[in-house]
Structures are given as C-alpha cells and as structure tokens.
Design a protein around this motif. Structure first.
Motif, PDB file in Angstrom:
ATOM      1  N   LYS B  78       0.838  -1.200   0.000  1.00  0.00           N
ATOM      2  CA  LYS B  78       0.000   0.000   0.000  1.00  0.00           C
ATOM      3  C   LYS B  78       0.877   1.256   0.000  1.00  0.00           C
ATOM      4  N   GLU B  81       2.361   1.781  -3.326  1.00  0.00           N
ATOM      5  CA  GLU B  81       1.377   2.279  -4.284  1.00  0.00           C
ATOM      6  C   GLU B  81       1.197   3.785  -4.137  1.00  0.00           C
ATOM      7  N   ALA B  85       5.083   4.564  -6.459  1.00  0.00           N
ATOM      8  CA  ALA B  85       4.718   4.294  -7.848  1.00  0.00           C
ATOM      9  C   ALA B  85       4.520   5.540  -8.702  1.00  0.00           C
ATOM     10  N   LEU B  96       6.273  -1.632 -11.527  1.00  0.00           N
ATOM     11  CA  LEU B  96       5.913  -1.443 -10.127  1.00  0.00           C
ATOM     12  C   LEU B  96       4.415  -1.177 -10.004  1.00  0.00           C
ATOM     13  N   GLY B  97       3.931  -0.324 -10.926  1.00  0.00           N
ATOM     14  CA  GLY B  97       2.511   0.012 -10.900  1.00  0.00           C
ATOM     15  C   GLY B  97       1.642  -1.204 -11.086  1.00  0.00           C
ATOM     16  N   MET B  98       2.057  -2.082 -11.991  1.00  0.00           N
ATOM     17  CA  MET B  98       1.237  -3.262 -12.240  1.00  0.00           C
ATOM     18  C   MET B  98       1.240  -4.169 -11.012  1.00  0.00           C
ATOM     19  N   CYS B  99       2.418  -4.350 -10.415  1.00  0.00           N
ATOM     20  CA  CYS B  99       2.481  -5.189  -9.211  1.00  0.00           C
ATOM     21  C   CYS B  99       1.595  -4.631  -8.122  1.00  0.00           C
ATOM     22  N   CYS B 100       1.690  -3.300  -7.922  1.00  0.00           N
ATOM     23  CA  CYS B 100       0.872  -2.679  -6.884  1.00  0.00           C
ATOM     24  C   CYS B 100      -0.594  -2.891  -7.180  1.00  0.00           C
ATOM     25  N   MET B 101      -0.963  -2.627  -8.437  1.00  0.00           N
ATOM     26  CA  MET B 101      -2.368  -2.704  -8.801  1.00  0.00           C
ATOM     27  C   MET B 101      -2.903  -4.110  -8.559  1.00  0.00           C
ATOM     28  N   ILE B 102      -2.087  -5.125  -8.895  1.00  0.00           N
ATOM     29  CA  ILE B 102      -2.559  -6.495  -8.698  1.00  0.00           C
ATOM     30  C   ILE B 102      -2.621  -6.840  -7.221  1.00  0.00           C
ATOM     31  N   PHE B 103      -1.535  -6.542  -6.495  1.00  0.00           N
ATOM     32  CA  PHE B 103      -1.465  -7.067  -5.137  1.00  0.00           C
ATOM     33  C   PHE B 103      -2.261  -6.250  -4.131  1.00  0.00           C
ATOM     34  N   VAL B 104      -2.373  -4.918  -4.351  1.00  0.00           N
ATOM     35  CA  VAL B 104      -3.204  -4.135  -3.427  1.00  0.00           C
ATOM     36  C   VAL B 104      -4.627  -4.678  -3.437  1.00  0.00           C
TER      37      VAL B 104
END
Lengths: 188, 247
Positions: B78, B81, B85, B96-104
């Motif tokens: 979080k 993100e 990001a 990084l953005g994609m990882c955040c978007m998926i995992f958040v």
C-alpha cells in the motif's frame, strides 16, 4: 453416482489442488503470474487424465470443476473462477460423455475445456481495472496509461485460449505418461 | 501454510461462524478486488477499513506471526502504491505500478483466505455447508479433499527430497525429468492411499442416503454480529452513495 465416486472426486481434487498450490507459490513472483495459465493446465493434466479413467458416471467432472471454483473463492481469488468453472465443467463433462467416457482423444479435449477456469482467475484483474484507476486519478494520466498498456483487455480472451491449448498439451502429456507408467502399474 | 482447515481447537482465541467468514470474503472480493463504489470517498475509506479486518481477525485467532507477516506485506504494498509508484519513471514505474495494482487488490482477499483456512476446522466448515443447504454431492468431495490435502503435501515433500538425492531438481543434472519423476510416484502412492481412505470413509457411512449428524456446534455469537454489522455497513455506505445521500 455413489459414495465411492464422490470420494474419488475428493481425492483427485486434493491432488490437483496440491499441485496447483505448489505451482501458485511461484505466482507471488509477479513475472510468473501470467505463466500460471500455462503451467497449471500442463502439469494438472497428469492427475486429471488419471481421474478421467475413474469417471464412468455423469457429473463427476462437473463436480470436480465446481469444487475447484469453490476453493478459489475460499482462498480469496474472487467469484469469477467459480462462475466459469460451473459452465466449463459442464462443457467438459459433455465433451467426455460424447466419447462414452472412454475415448482417449476426447479425454485430451476434456482437459483443455476443464482448464478454462484457471484463466478465469485473471478476470477480476482485467474487468475491475477501470474502477481501480478511477479512484486514483491523482497518479496522473500518463502513468495510468503506461500501466494499463501492460494489461490490455484483449489479453483476456488470449488467456483463455492459452489455458485451453495448454490444457490439451497437458492432456497429451498425461496420456503418454499413462501409457508409460500407470497402465503397467495397474492403477489406470 | 501446509494445513487447510487445520485449526488448533484448544487454543485459537475468538471463534467466528464459517458463514460470517464467507460473507466477509465475498465483501472483500466485491469491494477491494472488484472496486465497487470506489467513486464515493466514504466507500473508499470503508474499503480500507474492511481490508485491514482480516489482519485483525488473524490477531484475534492468536495467529500473531501470520498477522504480522500479512499486515506488514499489505502495508508495504500500500505504501509503495501511494508513495513510490507515481514518482518513479520509465519501465520500472509501469512494472511497479502493475504489481501494486494487482497485489493491493488481491491481498485482502488472500489474507482473508489464509485466516479462513487456518481458523476453521473441517467439521465446522462442513456443518456450515449443511446449514446453507449445499447438496451432498459437493460436501462429500470437499470434506474428503480437505482431509486428504495435507497427506498429499506430505508426500510431495518426501518425493522432492528423494529426487533431490538423485539430482532431479531445478538446476540439477537431470532437471528435464523433473515433472515425470515427481508426479508419477506422487500419483501412484496417493491413489493407493486414497483407495484406503475411501474404504475407511465408506465404513463410516459417508455417501449413504441418510442424513448425517455433526457433533460440531456452529452459530452466530456477539463477535459474529460485530463483524457482520461492520461489513454490512460498507454495503450501506455504497447504497447511500448510489442514492446520492453522500458524496
């Protein structure tokens, strides 16, 4: 369907899910996440082909598919896998039934159809993306565009196609292993 | 991570009804993963509160290490993100953005899943499924599968060790044989164990037409009511937002 068949479904679901569980640990490395739709159907094809040799009555494949969907719901992968698995499981059942629960070629195709639910795990990531970005406009449009470019919506049907093709590959792999090992050992 | 529904009955703190857990799970999936109603600020705040709820539940179930690990990981993602990001550029930013978007979005559901699986016993879960009128055709395979799953994992790790001795591992001399040499022994031994298990289950009357009883008591208590009200409040906020009472 008798008690023994239902127990068989449970046993093979456990094997399938254990393999899925081991493979899914790789999914925490982000690059591997899209690869799950490739690895799971191929490796899962081996226990599934063995399961199909035990299937003689209508509903067994369908129930196993629903059980998989329920497990995905329980482990926090959202409801689309369950929705897809109910439909794809029935389709897989019908495909195998059309081969009188015997034909090996139909069994390979059945694994392809059955594997579709794996791709459904990605559905919420695609379809809820707009809602996610709508609440994060302050990140800047350029940023949002670059990230969304990595996950275009057309990837979604591609994922299903990949799962289907890999399911067929997994079915073939399972079939060859069956011939090599399981029939000789007398458990197929 | 090994056990599914392997709750320690003696020492597990606050007990929630399995149906409450299921309701929280569905809510998380709808709001945190699905992003429903994220146009309203109140719903967004509510979603964050509900996303933290699984970590709190893990603490109430005395799973402190798991709670610390999951909570830490969620806080890290979080923070990345919000802070990191939008401020880095180039390829790194989009990855990084994609990882955040998926995992958040995924994390709250996954933590809730970890909680549900580790704080519920198989009997409780089956009892709850009976109360929800789920047919025997689903409950029997589910209960067999939960009983059998730990055994399969055990076999997998034993076979892994054996194959490591023969250098059949990732990066080993015989890495190409990895799939065949691990899965075939696994299939053979689990199918044999499975047929013994099914004989044992049949003698206990699994799969007969009669209605099975369950010794396990489930029901809604004070803690369930609190969690349910908290979760239902989020739906309430969302409805208020749709009716344009709040912004």
């Amino acid at each position: 369907m008798k008690g023994k068949d239902l127990i068989n479904i449970g046993i093979f679901s456990a094997i399938y899910f254990a393999i899925l569980f081991v493979v899914a640990m790789l999914g925490f490395i982000p690059i591997f996440l899209p690869l799950l739709a490739v690895i799971v159907p191929i490796i899962g094809g081996i226990p599934f082909m063995l399961f199909l040799t035990k299937v003689r009555k209508f509903g067994m494949i369908w129930i196993m598919s629903i059980v998989m969907g329920l497990l995905m719901l329980l482990t926090g992968m959202s409801w689309p896998p369950l929705a897809v698995s109910v439909v794809s499981g029935l389709l897989a059942e019908l495909v195998y039934k059309s081969g009188n629960y015997q034909r090996a070629s139909k069994a390979v195709l059945t694994n392809g159809v059955f594997s579709l639910w794996v791709a459904a795990n990605y559905l919420p990531l695609f379809f809820a993306a707009e809602a996610y970005w709508a609440s994060r406009q302050n990140f800047g449009q350029a940023y949002i565009d670059t990230v969304t470019k990595l996950m275009p919506t057309w990837m979604c049907p591609v994922m299903f196609a990949v799962a289907f093709v890999c399911g067929i590959l997994g079915g073939l792999l399972g079939k060859s292993l069956m011939k090599k090992h399981f029939e000789k050992a007398g458990i197929a | 991570m090994a056990g599914l529904f392997s709750a320690d009955i003696e020492n597990r703190g606050l007990i929630l009804d399995p149906r409450t857990k299921l309701f929280v799970m569905l809510t998380l999936v709808i709001f945190a993963l699905g992003g429903t109603g994220s146009g309203f600020a109140a719903v967004r705040c509510g979603t964050i509160v509900i996303s933290v709820l699984p970590v709190v539940l893990l603490v109430t179930a005395k799973q402190y290490r798991k709670a610390a690990f999951c909570g830490g990981a969620y806080a890290l993602i979080k923070a990345a993100e919000i802070l990191l990001a939008p401020n880095v550029n180039g390829v790194l930013s989009s990855l990084l953005g994609m990882c955040c978007m998926i995992f958040v979005r995924l994390m709250p559901g996954l933590i809730m899943g970890a909680y549900t699986l580790s704080a519920t016993t198989v009997s409780e879960f089956i009892a709850a499924m009976h109360r929800m009128h789920i047919p025997q055709q689903i409950t029997i395979p589910m209960s067999v599968m939960f009983r059998f799953f730990p055994t399969v994992l055990e076999e997998i790790s034993a076979i892994n060790t054996a194959m490591k001795m023969r250098d059949i591992q990732i990066g080993g001399k015989h890495a190409g044989k990895i799939i065949e040499y691990r899965l075939v022994p696994l299939m053979v031994c689990t199918v044999n164990i499975g047929s013994e298990l099914s004989a044992a289950a049949l003698t206990r009357g699994l799969g007969t037409k009669v209605r099975r009883t369950n010794i396990c008591k489930i029901g809604f208590h004070v803690q369930d009511v609190v969690v349910l009200i908290l979760t239902a409040a989020l739906y309430g906020l969302w409805l208020l937002g749709i009716c344009e009472v709040i912004e």
